[in-house]
Design a protein around this motif. Structure first.
Motif, PDB file in Angstrom:
ATOM      1  N   ASN A 188       2.818   1.456  -3.322  1.00 45.06           N
ATOM      2  CA  ASN A 188       2.008   2.211  -4.293  1.00 45.06           C
ATOM      3  C   ASN A 188       1.799   3.729  -4.052  1.00 45.06           C
ATOM      4  O   ASN A 188       1.508   4.387  -5.018  1.00 45.06           O
ATOM      5  N   GLY A 189       1.591   4.005  -2.670  1.00 42.82           N
ATOM      6  CA  GLY A 189       1.560   5.584  -2.421  1.00 42.82           C
ATOM      7  C   GLY A 189       2.580   6.393  -3.182  1.00 42.82           C
ATOM      8  O   GLY A 189       2.362   7.588  -3.306  1.00 42.82           O
ATOM      9  N   VAL A 235       0.821  -1.319  -0.048  1.00 42.62           N
ATOM     10  CA  VAL A 235       0.170  -0.233  -0.064  1.00 42.62           C
ATOM     11  C   VAL A 235       1.002   1.364   0.100  1.00 42.62           C
ATOM     12  O   VAL A 235       0.673   2.203  -0.850  1.00 42.62           O
ATOM     13  N   CYS A 247       1.047   9.505   5.204  1.00 39.07           N
ATOM     14  CA  CYS A 247       0.868   8.550   4.205  1.00 39.07           C
ATOM     15  C   CYS A 247      -0.218   8.646   3.287  1.00 39.07           C
ATOM     16  O   CYS A 247      -0.063   8.593   1.996  1.00 39.07           O
ATOM     17  N   MET A 263      -1.074  10.674   0.157  1.00 40.25           N
ATOM     18  CA  MET A 263      -0.406  10.279  -1.094  1.00 40.25           C
ATOM     19  C   MET A 263      -1.208   9.742  -2.039  1.00 40.25           C
ATOM     20  O   MET A 263      -2.172   8.754  -1.715  1.00 40.25           O
ATOM     21  N   GLN A 264      -1.418  10.478  -3.231  1.00 38.00           N
ATOM     22  CA  GLN A 264      -2.595  10.231  -4.159  1.00 38.00           C
ATOM     23  C   GLN A 264      -2.761   8.678  -4.566  1.00 38.00           C
ATOM     24  O   GLN A 264      -3.807   8.430  -5.030  1.00 38.00           O
ATOM     25  N   THR A 265      -1.617   8.097  -4.671  1.00 38.69           N
ATOM     26  CA  THR A 265      -1.785   6.831  -5.183  1.00 38.69           C
ATOM     27  C   THR A 265      -1.736   5.691  -4.039  1.00 38.69           C
ATOM     28  O   THR A 265      -1.679   4.507  -4.294  1.00 38.69           O
ATOM     29  N   LEU A 266      -1.825   6.077  -2.853  1.00 34.04           N
ATOM     30  CA  LEU A 266      -1.870   5.262  -1.733  1.00 34.04           C
ATOM     31  C   LEU A 266      -3.062   4.167  -1.854  1.00 34.04           C
ATOM     32  O   LEU A 266      -4.277   4.513  -2.127  1.00 34.04           O
TER      33      LEU A 266
END
Lengths: 735, 346
Positions: free
Chosen positions: A412-413, A409, B49, B52-55
């Protein structure tokens, strides 16, 4: 009376028509026959019918024997591969035998063109002429799902692989004047590999196209070995010069030149790179090709090995141990290897996870006809056939590419801020050249020639490559542009990261190299040499430095703030070369090319420059028509007001204003291959002395502290025993 | 900083003590993170955390993308802006990676919002009742909760309650809101913005055929086709909320979404002097504005002109008058010219 008048009118109309037709006829004849002659006389380039020794006619018996051999070899190779997991040797042998006679297996492995040639009676391969008999037109599919039928020859003539340049709005590069190259201009100019400034090859495609060099590997009095060298070895055209005609707004490629195109280097399964060497004929020097029937009969789609015939040169490098083409240097006049690598990010199963998985180049670089995309991002001035077509990790991997790790996770962030390459390229090869000195050549005992001195080579992070913000754009001299998304104003790579090599190990290594060079060149001042090589801005006067800061702020900052920036890895490169200081600006001056033979043979770089710039096309560059046609515009992008046409030779010697200088900042080249399956670990970046310098990347102090100190890491890196103790302690506290 | 004990750690320890491989057991780690003193610090800590856009990750069952990003801007602008993360996410989220058990938390708006003297008194019980009567819940109870439509991280109420008895106490409101939020009596938001915000809630699923199909395991209805009886579809969607037609007019709490065949389908329901829109979208705006400016209010006249709904009789009469005068004028002028022409000919 009236009829007379009418008749006179008619005669007048006929007369006018006749004169017009005459002018048209003379004009078109002149354009067809006279223009090429004038063009060749003016530019000094030569065109002539091109013949190749390897193009031999086979008898029917020879054809059939060759067909049997090729078919057997291909079938056998595949059968061995399929049977590889059979452990019992005898069983494996029998399995191979059975497969060799299985009809469906044969149909899958056989070369289809053998049958086509047999039926068409083709017994000799004569280049494009032979291919076009069947492939006169082809269907091109574009990424929007449309398709159209085009003339195959026209399609290939219009590709970067043939013309090496483009006048179109295809560049992701901005001039130091803040304009996007060829996009925001009323006068687009032809630019590309054909003419862009680059210190890696040190040469210029006209002056270093196809050359023969006399090497003396057996000492001064030993036997002379003739070696091949030049840009043309990676060109699909087989003629005496790059596609010069394509630089002009009018005129086409002569028919005999078209017939020199090497279809098979990309399309044959058995192309013999040993046929790729320089040959000399009555008209000049050019590169030989494999036009054998063997190569022609094994025609197939372009596979990775075809692309890598040339491209491993700037990926892994010539000296890279898995560079197959570099192992076949030629039956004669062997090609010279370049030992320092340009990007040093190889695409080979040994060093790239995609190559290991059997992914081929065109899986990601999906072609449209003969046009092959290189992606929409780039710092350099290499032309681009499909500037709007993405070649990106995300095309296959989603924006959540990590699927297995317990940290998936948070990994990916990171995608929003980091390019995949940032974590998944761990190092470049050791051949990665960072600093190259063309001015002080070194005698290469093994090759028997003088070569430029690679003052510093390294493939490690922080030394051979660094991390920078990148929004997909670069400057005219390959400097990555981008900014911290927080839009702080402290990130200034053109004054910092690209202008300072401050890693103590790098500085020490450069010093050592300088001391060694001093043995041959006593005039070298070691301290001064190290200073200029590692901090090239010290070469600028205070006034120019101020101008440089202003230019960055006014012209480049707006470009750096465009789009979405991510952190990418960039290979660093700088070189010291001779420059025409009559054409200088705050980012550099016009680099002068070297002539390969005189450089390699004499080790006299000034003589080599003299030789290179005496080429007619360089002289034309210093004349008014070229100044107006493209050089003024070229220099505007370079950050210089106009092109000074003073030819830099005085009294038969290089002019006083020709100086040896390091480029004022390092070039930064994208690296996208050499991808590793396992990426970097959190703590490699998230610590005080991590591999990413958050301060230099423009993060505010508070954020830097956060990024350098992740409390979570304490746990992740804790040995099991310690974790156990921690939990016990918690339990006891609870009790 | 409070000492926090995670029941999950106990589970791990039990596993170790029972002789399983230590590494196996520690695959599910339990690190205690520093606890923040204030809600702001807590937010900051988590947003390191979660901003974060893609978390996110791909769900191994559906293959779909699960995004765990909390847009910082949206959150800071939401009604929940002042809450600490742990006010809602109570157990186990201090640990990294968050233990699976923590992720199984079940949150329910009503738990906080009902009978809680510290919360703004609201009407969540009624909302809950209506929601359970809605087409969504009735058809697929297992798929729908408050969070199916509302993201608590950037939830922003559109307006105040109309019932003065339910008006929260001012002091409490100002804990979260600035004084200026309440100018002219309600949370001031532009009608277009409100429409976009509310419609986004519906269209987030209904305009994504994939998501609808997933739920119904069948063909997704084509929104354009099902609305093609309506002229100017796009304009309607821009200016009117889905729920203005898909709710009963008596629905006070706006959560009893009707079946498609019960929705409003007569033009004159809206395009009339007695428009139902006045009971919904424009209710409060109208009310406020009319109080302030009387009948010549901006809402019905300018801000969102709706044919037939203008409701300003004086203006209607005035326009008839002007039109009559114009016809009369033209007739008179024509007649006069005709008469004068005849005279001249004679």
């Amino acid at each position: 009376m009236k009829t007379l008048k009418r008749q006179a009118g008619r005669i007048r109309i006929f007369k006018t028509l006749f004169v017009l037709a005459g002018i048209f006829l003379v004009g078109s004849l002149g354009y067809k026959y006279l223009y090429p002659v004038i063009f060749e006389a003016y530019t000094g380039v030569v065109n002539a019918p091109l013949t190749y020794e390897s193009s031999q006619k086979l008898t029917t018996t020879e054809f059939e024997a060759l067909a049997r051999e090729l078919t057997h070899d291909a079938r056998y190779k595949e059968a061995v591969a399929v049977s590889a997991d059979e452990e019992n040797e005898f069983a494996r042998k029998l399995k191979i035998q059975m497969l060799m006679n299985t009809p469906s297996f044969r149909a899958k492995t056989d070369y289809r063109h053998i049958d086509y040639f047999r039926h068409a009676g083709i017994k000799q391969y004569e280049g494009p002429k032979t291919c076009l008999q069947c492939h006169e037109t082809m269907v091109v599919h574009d990424y929007e799902g449309n398709h159209k039928t085009v003339n195959t020859m026209d399609d290939i003539l219009d590709t970067v692989h043939f013309k090496f340049q483009s006048s179109g709005r295809v560049f992701s590069t901005y001039g130091y004047d803040g304009r996007r190259v060829n996009a925001d201009s009323a006068m687009p100019i032809p630019i590309g590999k054909i003419n862009r400034a680059c210190g890696v090859p040190g040469s210029f495609s006209w002056t270093g196209w196809a050359k023969l060099v006399e090497a003396k590997p057996h000492g001064e009095d030993g036997e002379v070995e003739i070696r091949s060298e030049g840009c043309g070895q990676c060109h699909i055209g087989g003629n005496y010069h790059p596609a010069t005609e394509k630089m002009m707004p009018i005129g086409g490629i002569p028919e005999e030149t078209k017939q020199g195109i090497d279809c098979l280097i990309c399309h044959s399964d058995t192309y013999d790179m040993n046929q790729r060497y320089v040959i000399e004929d009555d008209y000049g020097m050019r590169w030989n090709q494999d036009r054998s029937m063997r190569a022609a009969m094994t025609v197939s789609w372009a596979r990775s090995k075809n692309c890598l015939n040339c491209h491993q040169h700037n990926m892994g490098g010539d000296a890279y141990e898995h560079n197959v083409a570099a192992a076949n240097l030629g039956y004669k006049n062997k090609r010279l290897l370049h030992h320092g690598a340009k990007r040093a990010n190889p695409f080979a199963p040994e060093d790239d996870v995609h190559a290991a998985a059997g992914i081929i180049c065109t899986d990601c670089h999906v072609p449209e006809g003969h046009k092959i995309p290189r992606g929409i991002k780039g710092t350099d001035l290499v032309s681009n056939d499909l500037p709007f077509k993405e070649v990106a990790c995300e095309n296959c991997h989603t924006e959540a590419p990590h699927t297995k790790s317990k940290d998936r996770v948070i990994l990916n962030g990171h995608i929003a801020r980091l390019a995949c390459e940032t974590c998944h390229i761990l190092e470049l090869t050791e051949y990665n050249v960072v600093l190259r000195d063309w001015v002080h050549p070194t005698w290469n005992e093994e090759e028997g020639i003088y070569t430029p001195t690679d003052v510093y080579r390294n493939g490690e992070v922080g030394k051979g490559f660094i991390y920078l913000w990148f929004n997909g754009n670069g400057t005219f001299l390959a400097n990555a542009l981008g900014n911290n998304p927080l839009k702080t104003d402290t990130y200034n790579p053109l004054m910092d990261q690209m202008a300072n090599l401050d890693h103590p190990e790098v500085v020490a290594a450069v010093r050592e190299a300088a001391i060694k060079l001093k043995e041959t060149y006593p005039e070298i001042d070691v301290d001064d040499y190290v200073e200029k090589a590692t901090r090239p801005l010290t070469q600028l006067s205070a006034k120019t430095l101020a101008q440089r800061r202003r230019t960055i702020e006014q012209n480049l900052t707006p470009v750096m703030n465009k789009g979405e920036s991510k952190i990418y890895p960039f290979k660093l490169f700088n070189a010291i070369m001779y420059e025409d200081m009559g054409n200088q600006g705050p980012f550099g001056a016009m680099i002068l090319p070297f002539d390969y033979p005189s450089y390699y043979e004499t080790g006299d770089p000034k003589l080599s420059v003299m030789q290179a710039i005496s080429d007619p096309i360089v002289k034309r560059m210093y004349e008014l028509p070229f100044k107006e046609y493209m050089m003024d515009e070229f220099m505007a992008y370079f950050g210089v007001d106009e092109w000074n046409t003073t030819y830099p030779v005085e009294n038969g010697e290089l002019a006083a204003n020709v100086e040896a200088n390091w480029m004022r900042q390092m070039g930064t080249l994208m690296v996208n291959h050499g991808i590793q399956k396992d990426g970097r670990k959190c703590e490699e970046c998230h610590q005080e002395n991590g591999i990413i310098n958050f301060v230099m990347l423009g993060y505010p102090e508070e954020r830097v502290a956060d990024l350098q100190n992740l409390p979570e890491l304490k746990y992740l890196n804790m040995p099991v025993a310690e974790k156990e103790a921690m939990i016990k302690e918690k339990l006891s506290k609870k009790e | 900083m409070s000492i926090y004990f995670n029941p999950f750690a106990l589970a791990s320890l039990v596993l170790i003590l029972s002789g399983m491989s230590g590494i196996q057991a520690f695959e599910l780690p339990t690190i205690e993170m520093p606890t923040a003193e204030t809600a702001t610090d807590e937010q900051k800590h988590c947003l390191r955390c979660h901003s974060m856009q893609t978390l996110g990750y791909r769900d191994p069952v559906t293959g779909g993308l699960v995004n765990l990003h909390i847009p910082e801007e949206g959150f800071k602008d939401s009604n929940h802006q002042a809450l600490g993360c742990k006010d809602c996410h109570k157990a186990g989220f201090q640990d990294y990676p968050h233990p699976p058990k923590a992720k199984q938390e079940s949150l329910y708006c009503v738990d906080c919002h009902e009978d809680n003297p510290n919360m703004i008194p609201s009407y969540f019980a009624e909302i809950e009742r209506e929601f359970k009567e809605s087409v969504h819940f009735k058809r697929m109870p297992e798929h729908f909760s408050c969070f199916s439509c509302h993201n608590a991280h950037f939830f922003k109420a559109s307006r105040k309650s109309s019932d003065p008895n339910r008006m929260p106490n001012r002091e409490m409101c100002l804990n979260c809101h600035a004084e200026t939020d309440f100018e002219a009596g309600g949370l001031q938001r532009d009608i277009n913005e409100m429409v976009a915000y509310d419609n986004h809630i519906c269209l987030d699923c209904h305009a994504e055929p994939g998501r609808i199909a997933d739920l119904k395991s069948g063909e997704a209805p084509d929104l354009l086709a099902s609305h093609d009886w309506m002229p100017n579809i796009q304009m309607h969607w821009k200016k009117v909320r889905c729920i203005d037609c898909h709710l009963s007019t008596s629905d006070t709490y706006m959560h009893q979404i009707l079946d498609a065949d019960q929705a409003v389908k007569h033009c004159e329901d809206c395009h009339s002097a007695n428009s139902i829109l006045l009971t919904k979208l424009y209710k409060y705006k109208m009310h406020e504005s009319r109080q302030k400016y009387g009948f010549l209010n901006s809402v019905t006249l300018n801000e969102a002109y709706i044919i037939g709904m203008t409701r300003n009789v004086i203006l209607d009469q005035l326009s008839f008058l002007i039109m009559g005068a114009m016809v009369l004028g033209i007739t008179a002028h024509g007649t006069a010219r005709w008469v004068s022409n005849r005279r001249r000919k004679r």
